[in-house]
Design a protein around this motif. Structure first.
Motif, PDB file in Angstrom:
ATOM      1  N   LEU A 172      10.411   2.164   5.635  1.00  0.00           N
ATOM      2  CA  LEU A 172      10.743   0.926   6.335  1.00  0.00           C
ATOM      3  C   LEU A 172       9.519   0.384   7.061  1.00  0.00           C
ATOM      4  N   LEU A 173       8.736   1.253   7.661  1.00  0.00           N
ATOM      5  CA  LEU A 173       7.539   0.827   8.371  1.00  0.00           C
ATOM      6  C   LEU A 173       6.548   0.171   7.418  1.00  0.00           C
ATOM      7  N   ASP A 174       6.324   0.768   6.268  1.00  0.00           N
ATOM      8  CA  ASP A 174       5.385   0.190   5.307  1.00  0.00           C
ATOM      9  C   ASP A 174       5.843  -1.201   4.873  1.00  0.00           C
ATOM     10  N   ASP A 175       7.132  -1.357   4.634  1.00  0.00           N
ATOM     11  CA  ASP A 175       7.660  -2.662   4.218  1.00  0.00           C
ATOM     12  C   ASP A 175       7.507  -3.697   5.331  1.00  0.00           C
ATOM     13  N   ALA A 176       7.823  -3.295   6.551  1.00  0.00           N
ATOM     14  CA  ALA A 176       7.753  -4.237   7.669  1.00  0.00           C
ATOM     15  C   ALA A 176       6.314  -4.643   7.962  1.00  0.00           C
ATOM     16  N   LEU A 177       5.385  -3.708   7.877  1.00  0.00           N
ATOM     17  CA  LEU A 177       3.984  -4.040   8.128  1.00  0.00           C
ATOM     18  C   LEU A 177       3.420  -4.945   7.038  1.00  0.00           C
ATOM     19  N   GLU A 178       3.824  -4.717   5.806  1.00  0.00           N
ATOM     20  CA  GLU A 178       3.380  -5.599   4.725  1.00  0.00           C
ATOM     21  C   GLU A 178       3.867  -7.027   4.961  1.00  0.00           C
ATOM     22  N   PHE A 234       4.622  -8.367   7.883  1.00  0.00           N
ATOM     23  CA  PHE A 234       3.874  -8.903   9.025  1.00  0.00           C
ATOM     24  C   PHE A 234       2.504  -9.401   8.582  1.00  0.00           C
ATOM     25  N   GLU A 235       1.842  -8.615   7.773  1.00  0.00           N
ATOM     26  CA  GLU A 235       0.496  -8.987   7.341  1.00  0.00           C
ATOM     27  C   GLU A 235       0.518 -10.260   6.506  1.00  0.00           C
ATOM     28  N   ASN A 236       1.527 -10.411   5.684  1.00  0.00           N
ATOM     29  CA  ASN A 236       1.579 -11.548   4.763  1.00  0.00           C
ATOM     30  C   ASN A 236       2.207 -12.797   5.359  1.00  0.00           C
TER      31      ASN A 236
END
Length: 401
Positions: free
Chosen positions: A123-129, A131-133
């Protein structure tokens, strides 16, 4: 204080929502199931019970996993990406994608990842991606505010509140992943807010901006007590930013010049106390002041006092100045006298200017996020995130395994 942490966690156990995620609670702890499941609230409470899991508090793992399930399913927009702000029994009620609310997805996922909970890192990886995009603006070194459902149209507004919680989320992500990119994002946001926006403004934080980051000092002057975008300078945010400055200092490490962060934390805290503490004839922090420091909204919010406690502890730890220890004790005494509800549980979330329970802005006892953190920060070494500090520290909690 460990007993107080356990007392807060016990009260909030009843906030789980049968639809998924977490519900607001009334003064007695009864869930408000007629209201929708809210993203920011579910993110906060998932984070809280991830902290509970790190503490070994019974039932915390199941509650944190309940929140993770909602963040991975019920609240997620699988068609367009991101998360819905409010979902009811018949589906999404509001569909805009708000940076402020999404920041708590990152925080929850980071804390869950640090706690080793299943699905937390994914979930963290998805949320950070996302945010970045979608939310991170590299030219500005700041976060965008709100998109429509399909991420096509942006709101013509930028806000420091969303960026503040973005800093909190990025610091937690740094603790969870070790990726210095997130600490650098937090540094760039903090640099602009503290040195560019706030220092020249007498250390009162301008909260509201247009898309080019021009300040809007009269924003919401006709709605001064808005819970998320109040008019004027928000006392609690000065305190919260001060603590985040000190947590960012740890993330950046000893090889970086971080003296500006300590200086900024001192100034932010000093201005918040001078403007907000006991300025209207009674103890307590007022909610907001105008740009000359005159109180606008005299209500006392529990979260402001909670942030004051954590900031005083952090400043004392970093500076060794006993004046902060004196303030810490003074503010805990205030909490004991006026905020802690020994009869019904948890903390009163709002008081009037005479320190009587009120319900103008925050009826009920909405969540345990600020209060739980206030009981933990003084007992932990300063780290980029509270979850990271708990991972690295053994503290005793009554009622824990």
């Amino acid at each position: 204080m460990g007993t107080e942490t356990a007392r807060l966690l016990e009260f909030a156990e009843g906030s789980w929502h049968p639809l998924g995620g977490f519900a607001r609670q009334d003064d007695r702890g009864v869930r408000m199931l007629d209201a929708p499941v809210e993203l920011w609230l579910t993110g906060r409470m998932t984070h809280v019970y991830a902290l509970g899991a790190l503490l070994g508090y019974p039932g915390s793992v199941a509650l944190a996993e309940h929140g993770l399930t909602a963040l991975s399913g019920l609240l997620r927009d699988t068609a367009h990406g991101g998360w819905y702000p409010r979902v009811g029994w018949d589906g999404p009620i509001t569909t805009d994608k708000e940076c402020y609310q999404h920041a708590f997805v990152v925080l929850a996922a980071a804390s869950a990842s640090i706690a080793g909970l299943p699905g937390g890192r994914e979930l963290l990886d998805d949320a950070l991606e996302l945010f970045e995009n979608r939310f991170w603006s590299d030219p500005d070194g700041m976060l965008r505010e709100t998109w429509d459902e399909e991420f096509q149209t942006e709101e013509a507004y930028r806000g420091v509140n969303a960026n503040m919680h973005g800093v909190e989320a990025f610091l937690a992500a740094f603790d969870a992943t070790g990726d210095a990119r997130w600490a650098d994002h937090a540094r760039r946001i903090t640099d602009r807010v503290v040195r560019e926006f706030t220092a020249p403004n007498g250390w009162r934080i301008p909260e509201h901006f247009d898309p080019a980051w021009h300040a809007l000092p009269e924003y919401n002057a006709d709605k001064p007590d808005d819970p998320f975008r109040p008019y004027g300078s928000t006392i609690g945010h000065g305190l919260e930013w001060a603590r985040l400055c000190l947590q960012l200092r740890v993330a950046l490490g000893a090889d970086t010049d971080t003296s500006w962060l300590v200086d900024g934390a001192r100034e932010l805290c000093g201005r918040a106390v001078a403007d907000g503490w006991a300025v209207d004839g009674a103890p307590g922090f007022v909610y907001t002041v105008d740009w000359h420091g005159t109180p606008v909204v005299h209500l006392r919010m529990h979260w402001v006092l909670a942030e004051a406690v954590g900031t005083a502890a952090a400043l004392h730890a970093v500076t060794g100045d006993d004046a902060y220890l004196d303030r810490y004790r003074q503010w805990w005494e205030y909490a004991e006298e006026y905020l802690l509800d020994r009869d019904l549980g948890s903390w009163h979330h709002e008081l009037d200017r005479n320190n009587r329970p009120s319900a103008v802005v925050w009826p009920g006892k909405v969540d345990a996020y600020h209060a739980v953190q206030a009981t933990l920060l003084p007992r932990l070494p300063l780290r980029p995130s509270i979850a990271g500090a708990l991972r690295d520290t053994d503290i005793e909690l009554p009622g824990a395994d």
